[in-house]
Design a protein around this motif. Structure first.
Motif, PDB file in Angstrom:
ATOM      1  N   MET A   1     183.406  17.592 -54.192  1.00 26.60           N
ATOM      2  CA  MET A   1     182.672  18.547 -53.332  1.00 26.60           C
ATOM      3  C   MET A   1     182.525  18.008 -51.914  1.00 26.60           C
ATOM      4  SD  MET A   1     181.180  21.510 -54.345  1.00 26.60           S
ATOM      5  CE  MET A   1     179.651  21.563 -53.404  1.00 26.60           C
ATOM      6  N   LEU A   2     183.463  18.406 -51.010  1.00 25.38           N
ATOM      7  CA  LEU A   2     183.282  18.083 -49.597  1.00 25.38           C
ATOM      8  C   LEU A   2     183.371  19.396 -48.838  1.00 25.38           C
ATOM      9  CD1 LEU A   2     182.994  15.542 -47.659  1.00 25.38           C
ATOM     10  CD2 LEU A   2     185.386  16.004 -47.104  1.00 25.38           C
ATOM     11  N   LYS A   3     182.216  19.795 -48.281  1.00 31.54           N
ATOM     12  CA  LYS A   3     182.180  21.102 -47.609  1.00 31.54           C
ATOM     13  C   LYS A   3     182.576  20.925 -46.149  1.00 31.54           C
ATOM     14  CE  LYS A   3     179.478  25.090 -48.264  1.00 31.54           C
ATOM     15  NZ  LYS A   3     178.177  25.758 -48.341  1.00 31.54           N
ATOM     16  N   ILE A   4     183.652  21.580 -45.779  1.00 32.27           N
ATOM     17  CA  ILE A   4     184.176  21.446 -44.411  1.00 32.27           C
ATOM     18  C   ILE A   4     184.030  22.769 -43.668  1.00 32.27           C
ATOM     19  CG2 ILE A   4     186.233  20.929 -43.019  1.00 32.27           C
ATOM     20  CD1 ILE A   4     187.215  19.151 -45.262  1.00 32.27           C
ATOM     21  N   ALA A   5     183.634  22.659 -42.383  1.00 29.39           N
ATOM     22  CA  ALA A   5     183.515  23.853 -41.525  1.00 29.39           C
ATOM     23  C   ALA A   5     184.542  23.762 -40.401  1.00 29.39           C
ATOM     24  CB  ALA A   5     182.107  23.936 -40.942  1.00 29.39           C
TER      25      ALA A   5
ATOM     26  N   SER B   1     177.293  22.054 -44.620  1.00 26.22           N
ATOM     27  CA  SER B   1     178.630  21.464 -44.494  1.00 26.22           C
ATOM     28  C   SER B   1     178.501  19.955 -44.338  1.00 26.22           C
ATOM     29  CB  SER B   1     179.332  22.017 -43.251  1.00 26.22           C
ATOM     30  OG  SER B   1     179.377  23.414 -43.294  1.00 26.22           O
ATOM     31  N   ASP B   2     179.470  19.240 -44.849  1.00 27.24           N
ATOM     32  CA  ASP B   2     179.492  17.788 -44.689  1.00 27.24           C
ATOM     33  C   ASP B   2     180.221  17.396 -43.403  1.00 27.24           C
ATOM     34  OD1 ASP B   2     178.283  17.151 -47.305  1.00 27.24           O
ATOM     35  OD2 ASP B   2     180.114  18.149 -48.034  1.00 27.24           O
ATOM     36  N   MET B   3     181.082  18.264 -42.966  1.00 22.19           N
ATOM     37  CA  MET B   3     181.920  17.935 -41.814  1.00 22.19           C
ATOM     38  C   MET B   3     182.252  19.205 -41.037  1.00 22.19           C
ATOM     39  SD  MET B   3     185.507  15.865 -41.971  1.00 22.19           S
ATOM     40  CE  MET B   3     186.745  17.098 -41.809  1.00 22.19           C
ATOM     41  N   ILE B   4     182.349  19.071 -39.717  1.00 20.77           N
ATOM     42  CA  ILE B   4     182.791  20.202 -38.903  1.00 20.77           C
ATOM     43  C   ILE B   4     183.930  19.736 -37.994  1.00 20.77           C
ATOM     44  CG2 ILE B   4     180.959  19.811 -37.182  1.00 20.77           C
ATOM     45  CD1 ILE B   4     180.987  22.893 -36.698  1.00 20.77           C
ATOM     46  N   VAL B   5     184.920  20.575 -37.828  1.00 19.13           N
ATOM     47  CA  VAL B   5     186.091  20.232 -37.020  1.00 19.13           C
ATOM     48  C   VAL B   5     186.242  21.260 -35.897  1.00 19.13           C
ATOM     49  CG1 VAL B   5     188.560  19.716 -37.061  1.00 19.13           C
ATOM     50  CG2 VAL B   5     187.186  19.410 -39.138  1.00 19.13           C
TER      51      VAL B   5
ATOM     52  N   GLY C   1     173.171  14.026 -39.745  1.00 15.85           N
ATOM     53  CA  GLY C   1     173.267  14.830 -40.974  1.00 15.85           C
ATOM     54  C   GLY C   1     174.604  15.517 -41.191  1.00 15.85           C
ATOM     55  N   ILE C   2     175.580  15.205 -40.344  1.00 23.08           N
ATOM     56  CA  ILE C   2     176.892  15.851 -40.488  1.00 23.08           C
ATOM     57  C   ILE C   2     177.951  14.971 -39.819  1.00 23.08           C
ATOM     58  CG2 ILE C   2     176.789  17.201 -38.342  1.00 23.08           C
ATOM     59  CD1 ILE C   2     177.990  19.571 -40.018  1.00 23.08           C
ATOM     60  N   THR C   3     179.189  15.139 -40.223  1.00 24.37           N
ATOM     61  CA  THR C   3     180.299  14.456 -39.556  1.00 24.37           C
ATOM     62  C   THR C   3     180.973  15.445 -38.610  1.00 24.37           C
ATOM     63  OG1 THR C   3     180.659  13.033 -41.457  1.00 24.37           O
ATOM     64  CG2 THR C   3     182.485  13.243 -39.896  1.00 24.37           C
ATOM     65  N   VAL C   4     181.162  15.030 -37.365  1.00 27.38           N
ATOM     66  CA  VAL C   4     181.763  15.926 -36.368  1.00 27.38           C
ATOM     67  C   VAL C   4     183.092  15.346 -35.890  1.00 27.38           C
ATOM     68  CG1 VAL C   4     181.440  17.108 -34.163  1.00 27.38           C
ATOM     69  CG2 VAL C   4     179.449  16.606 -35.593  1.00 27.38           C
ATOM     70  N   LEU C   5     184.149  16.077 -36.063  1.00 26.87           N
ATOM     71  CA  LEU C   5     185.455  15.667 -35.530  1.00 26.87           C
ATOM     72  C   LEU C   5     185.793  16.561 -34.335  1.00 26.87           C
ATOM     73  CD1 LEU C   5     187.748  15.199 -38.688  1.00 26.87           C
ATOM     74  CD2 LEU C   5     185.986  13.674 -37.770  1.00 26.87           C
ATOM     75  N   PHE C   6     186.074  15.926 -33.221  1.00 22.02           N
ATOM     76  CA  PHE C   6     186.416  16.738 -32.041  1.00 22.02           C
ATOM     77  C   PHE C   6     187.272  15.935 -31.079  1.00 22.02           C
ATOM     78  CE2 PHE C   6     183.538  15.056 -28.684  1.00 22.02           C
ATOM     79  CZ  PHE C   6     182.756  14.213 -29.453  1.00 22.02           C
ATOM     80  N   SER C   7     187.809  16.608 -30.095  1.00 24.16           N
ATOM     81  CA  SER C   7     188.556  15.891 -29.065  1.00 24.16           C
ATOM     82  C   SER C   7     187.948  16.249 -27.712  1.00 24.16           C
ATOM     83  CB  SER C   7     190.048  16.237 -29.115  1.00 24.16           C
ATOM     84  OG  SER C   7     190.347  17.376 -28.360  1.00 24.16           O
ATOM     85  N   ASN C   8     188.075  15.322 -26.768  1.00 24.08           N
ATOM     86  CA  ASN C   8     187.461  15.513 -25.453  1.00 24.08           C
ATOM     87  C   ASN C   8     188.315  14.812 -24.404  1.00 24.08           C
ATOM     88  OD1 ASN C   8     185.706  16.092 -23.370  1.00 24.08           O
ATOM     89  ND2 ASN C   8     183.966  14.948 -24.200  1.00 24.08           N
TER      90      ASN C   8
ATOM     91  N   LEU D   1     184.685  28.911 -40.270  1.00 27.23           N
ATOM     92  CA  LEU D   1     185.326  29.010 -41.582  1.00 27.23           C
ATOM     93  C   LEU D   1     184.802  27.901 -42.476  1.00 27.23           C
ATOM     94  CD1 LEU D   1     189.087  29.531 -40.660  1.00 27.23           C
ATOM     95  CD2 LEU D   1     187.604  31.174 -41.800  1.00 27.23           C
ATOM     96  N   LEU D   2     184.371  28.245 -43.663  1.00 23.61           N
ATOM     97  CA  LEU D   2     183.809  27.245 -44.568  1.00 23.61           C
ATOM     98  C   LEU D   2     184.653  27.154 -45.835  1.00 23.61           C
ATOM     99  CD1 LEU D   2     180.197  28.588 -44.166  1.00 23.61           C
ATOM    100  CD2 LEU D   2     180.997  26.363 -43.325  1.00 23.61           C
ATOM    101  N   PHE D   3     184.861  25.928 -46.296  1.00 22.24           N
ATOM    102  CA  PHE D   3     185.559  25.790 -47.577  1.00 22.24           C
ATOM    103  C   PHE D   3     185.237  24.431 -48.184  1.00 22.24           C
ATOM    104  CE2 PHE D   3     188.932  22.737 -46.630  1.00 22.24           C
ATOM    105  CZ  PHE D   3     188.887  22.716 -45.250  1.00 22.24           C
ATOM    106  N   ASP D   4     185.558  24.326 -49.455  1.00 18.45           N
ATOM    107  CA  ASP D   4     185.304  23.088 -50.177  1.00 18.45           C
ATOM    108  C   ASP D   4     186.650  22.398 -50.379  1.00 18.45           C
ATOM    109  OD1 ASP D   4     184.871  21.132 -52.097  1.00 18.45           O
ATOM    110  OD2 ASP D   4     183.185  22.269 -52.950  1.00 18.45           O
ATOM    111  N   LEU D   5     186.763  21.168 -49.879  1.00 18.79           N
ATOM    112  CA  LEU D   5     188.049  20.472 -49.940  1.00 18.79           C
ATOM    113  C   LEU D   5     188.549  20.362 -51.379  1.00 18.79           C
ATOM    114  CD1 LEU D   5     190.179  18.903 -48.218  1.00 18.79           C
ATOM    115  CD2 LEU D   5     188.969  16.812 -48.883  1.00 18.79           C
TER     116      LEU D   5
END
Lengths: 572, 572
Positions: free
Chosen positions: A1-5, A35-39, A76-83, A215-219
């Motif tokens: 269960m890894l919820k990704i947004a 969500s555990d992670m947002i991209v 409380g969440i993992t954030v993946l982004f580029s800058n 968009l939300l889904f479970d890996l």
């Protein structure tokens, strides 16, 4: 269960303040959804900026500050982004930067008690992750994208990413932005279409095109989700969404909420009227019919019918009195040559009188109405007209933006039918407008009731011009004439068989037509495009900032001249 | 005794047929002068083409054919040239290719019984020949160039080539083309200024700037020729030659021989009138004064005086009746909202009425007159107006070309004085035009007889805008406001001391002004520039094709906002 947004957000070019606010809101929403992670899409903070004048030290500092704000928000969440800072890629979790990259493009992160190996890559959908990462057994792959729409890209993207994903053997998360970016003369819509691919490279989740969404889904369930089968649709459907999304975001970006459209009873302005009404709402659209003595009762009636069908604001502003005044004034005002004191009067040719009508409509009527109505006015030119400059400067080639100038005439008709059949589900564009002969109605020579109209034979010229503009092999009159001589022209340019014979009695007529348009395309039309409004691009060959052209470069090759001489010799 | 000819020719972009003919003529001339060798500018056959749409297989084949024609013409002479074929450099002698290169950039050739070692390099004046060639003891160095003019390049070029030549220890032949090339929105004049430098790096021979010429010299005497001392001249002299040469070649390239100029009695249109009259001749220039009720007797009189001084064609076309008609028609024509059948009338604000005047002049009067006169009409905008979009679309920012849009207002005045004092040697631009307050005369608020005029304070804004546009460090409001706070603004932007205090009573007034123009510069002015005419570039920072900008990217940094808050706090 890894919820990704997946945050399919609108990225505003060069506006880190607006984008940061949007990102923080998306992070909040993702947390609310547990969500555990947002991209985020590629360069979500600054945009993959097209405007180099914006990039300066103060902006770079602001991009860095945004990183700190995003770091704080990662509690409380993992954030993946580029800058637009350092190495472009950032991963934040619980207020701390994660720096456990094995290498550029591979990093590890612990979430919910498990260590995940993630491969990532930027932007270009054609090379997703390097296949050498297969040996590392990644858990999933992330593609940070900022990809403008051009026709059929989604299919191409799905194919490439699908194949790579299958080879890599783990799910891929493709996240793209929506909105527009412009390079001055060209406006690129960004389609979003963020996608989750399962380990076999099949699509299991897709964001709506041209709309923001989370968009939300479970890996864990990706490989057991049923692949999505998207319904077949005509090509013009995708083009419609691009134009609609492109206009919506661009007009919002420049703060324009209302639009004035000159409607002639012809197809181009009718399609624009129906399109803008969908984007802005009928109450924010003012349709203006501007008849002269040359406009038929037919087209005046069709204009009114169109306006009624759409329920917009409507007015009729006749131009004949004003045009007559201009002709009278200019012809009766003497010119004095001060070197010798002699005087003479100017005479306006029928060609000049036609252009006076076109400028009277746009620069006198529409421009003043637009400012008073609180918006701009549209340019309704299509790509065939734009290619050879069949338009009047400061007349029908003026306006805030050209929505249809990357569409050939046949696509404009396709779009008209699609608007009626699918978008509106009723005949908003009167069938009479679709059926009538295309005509500028600027003189008696263009009387639509007698079936007379534009000098362009669209079923042939659309395809000839497409060969000039969109063929990767850069087709010139030399190739066209050779194909004509070989009897392969229709096949090579893609138009209907038999048209060349139908339109041109002999080689001389064919060559006259070819040279007329080639001269215009590389001559006066370049001058017109230089001052034309920005164009919404739906192909990789839109006129504008990425179509490099100069004035004064019309050229016919030696081989062309030799073949021409031979063919003309043959007809004598 | 080795007689060398430098062919400072006009190279037409993308026109190998025209260029070849020119080259063959130069070769004939050189033979007639008994030259042993002739050297052409970089890419003389095709031009160092800016228009990528021109480059296609048929053009490449023609470039190759031209090589063969040049080879034939080399009977009795050595020809050095470059072409868009293979390795770019070609040497032909007596109908044969010479292929005795030791390496790229060094080759040997036997002429008049002596073997010459020649070092050559392309285009960029900053790195001429590699100094490693010094060991090879070359006889001379050739720089094939195709270098557009930007202010002060000749001096920089002389310095760089001079230093290199000295280090290399042999004479250098620098050959550059004249003419123009355009990238659509930007027109670059090419200055020529072909030069022979002696072994000490001193100038011993120089081609006229912006004019074709065949320069002849004897290699053996280069080191005994006296160095040329060029007279000191004001900076504007070089700018004048660039504008004159740029216009002359560009108009000839697009086949335009006549020009209509709207003259208001203000400085910009007066300078354009004097400039175009020099380029095209008074008989080919039609000056048009178009007064409304807001135009003073003063400016009407000055316009007439200017026209008389120049001896051009002249006419007066009042616009008030036409403007009144438009206002009356648009305000009296009802708009019907077809969703509910309600009607209302449009109201034209004073701002809209001002723009109606500007468009009436350009799009109604000048455009029609230009077509009838057999030419185009000019855009008279300067760089200050262009920066912040102080102009009306399809009004005063319309036209075939903008000659002054890369010149700040103070340079326009410099040019006016230079035209009177040096170019014409008499007061063609009436002193009254130089002395009057700059004003668009679009309302009573711009009454010149009451000393009222444009909202721009040129002695300050010229320099503020120059900092926005031409500063390599990309100055934004953050830097401007910091300099203001530190009392270093005038020094840093280069304007006269004391102006900031004179114009702005406090920080609030200063900030309002700064934000007003920054918003316009990055906002509406971008939209206007996208549709503005091409500009003759005289700096490396001309607006247009090489100045990448997008709509909707106005931005104020965090540091700016913080400093603004602090300064405004301080004034309360």
């Amino acid at each position: 269960m890894l919820k990704i947004a997946l945050a399919q957000m609108e990225v505003r070019a060069g506006q880190p303040d607006i984008n940061l606010e949007k990102m923080l809101k998306f992070i909040e929403d993702a947390k609310r959804e547990e969500s555990d992670m947002i991209v985020f899409p590629y360069m979500a903070v600054l945009s993959d900026i097209f405007d180099s004048t914006v990039i300066n030290p103060s902006l770079s500092r602001d991009c860095e500050s945004c990183n700190e704000d995003i770091l704080k928000a990662s509690e409380g969440i993992t954030v993946l982004f580029s800058n637009f800072v350092d190495n472009l890629f950032f991963a934040a979790k619980n207020g701390k930067w994660i720096d456990s990259s094995d290498s550029y493009e591979l990093f590890k992160i612990r979430m919910k008690g498990k260590r995940y190996k993630i491969v990532y890559t930027f932007e270009n959908a054609e090379y997703i992750a390097d296949l050498k990462f297969r040996e590392k057994n990644p858990d999933f792959c992330v593609v940070f994208s900022s990809a403008p729409f051009v026709q059929c890209t989604t299919k191409g993207r799905d194919y490439h990413i699908g194949e790579h994903t299958k080879a890599l053997g783990c799910p891929t998360i493709y996240v793209n932005c929506v909105g527009t970016q412009n390079k001055g003369k060209t406006i690129y819509p960004f389609d979003g279409n963020s996608t989750v691919y399962n380990s076999k490279g099949e699509i299991v989740l897709r964001g709506k095109s041209f709309e923001e969404s989370l968009l939300l889904f479970d890996l864990g369930t990706v490989d057991s989700m049923p692949p999505i089968v998207e319904p077949e649709e005509p090509e013009i459907a995708e083009v419609y969404r691009a134009l609609h999304g492109g206009l919506k975001h661009f007009l919002s970006q420049i703060g324009m909420k209302k639009m004035v459209i000159g409607i002639s009873g012809g197809i181009d302005s009718a399609v624009d009227a129906a399109l803008y009404t969908k984007v802005l709402g009928a109450e924010n659209v003012l349709l203006v019919n501007m008849p002269s003595v040359y406009n038929s009762a037919t087209t005046k009636g069709l204009s009114e019918q169109l306006a009624k069908n759409l329920g917009c604001n409507y007015m009729v502003v006749p131009i004949q009195e004003s045009v007559d005044y201009t002709v009278r004034q200019l012809e009766s005002t003497p010119v004095t040559y001060l070197a010798d004191g002699s005087t003479h009067n100017i005479e306006l040719s029928s060609f000049v009188r036609e252009n006076i009508q076109a400028r009277d409509r746009s620069s006198r009527v529409l421009a003043a109405l637009a400012a008073s109505f609180g918006g701009g006015f549209t340019c309704n030119a299509n790509k065939a007209e734009t290619t050879i400059g069949y338009a009047t400067m400061y007349g029908d080639c003026a306006g805030v933006v050209s929505a249809l100038a990357d569409l050939w005439k046949y696509q404009v008709y396709d779009l008209a039918r699609y608007l009626n059949d699918t978008v509106y589900g009723r005949e908003v564009i009167p069938q009479g407008i679709i059926d009538i002969v295309p005509s500028a109605e600027l003189s008696t020579a263009q009387n639509v009731d007698e079936g007379k109209g534009d000098p362009l034979k669209y079923p042939y010229h659309d395809y000839l011009f497409r060969a000039f503009v969109e063929n990767e092999d850069q087709v010139t009159p030399e190739e066209i004439l050779q194909w004509y001589a070989d009897g392969k022209l229709e096949e090579n340019i893609g138009c209907e068989k038999g048209l060349v014979k139908k339109y041109f009695a002999n080689a001389e007529e064919f060559i006259n037509d070819l040279e007329r348009w080639w001269n215009q395309f590389t001559g006066i039309a370049v001058a017109k495009r230089i001052q034309a409004p920005p164009i919404i691009a739906v192909t990789a060959h839109a006129f504008g900032s990425d179509y490099f052209e100069a004035q004064g470069c019309t050229y016919y090759s030696r081989a062309y001249k030799a073949l021409k001489a031979k063919l003309l010799e043959g007809t004598k």
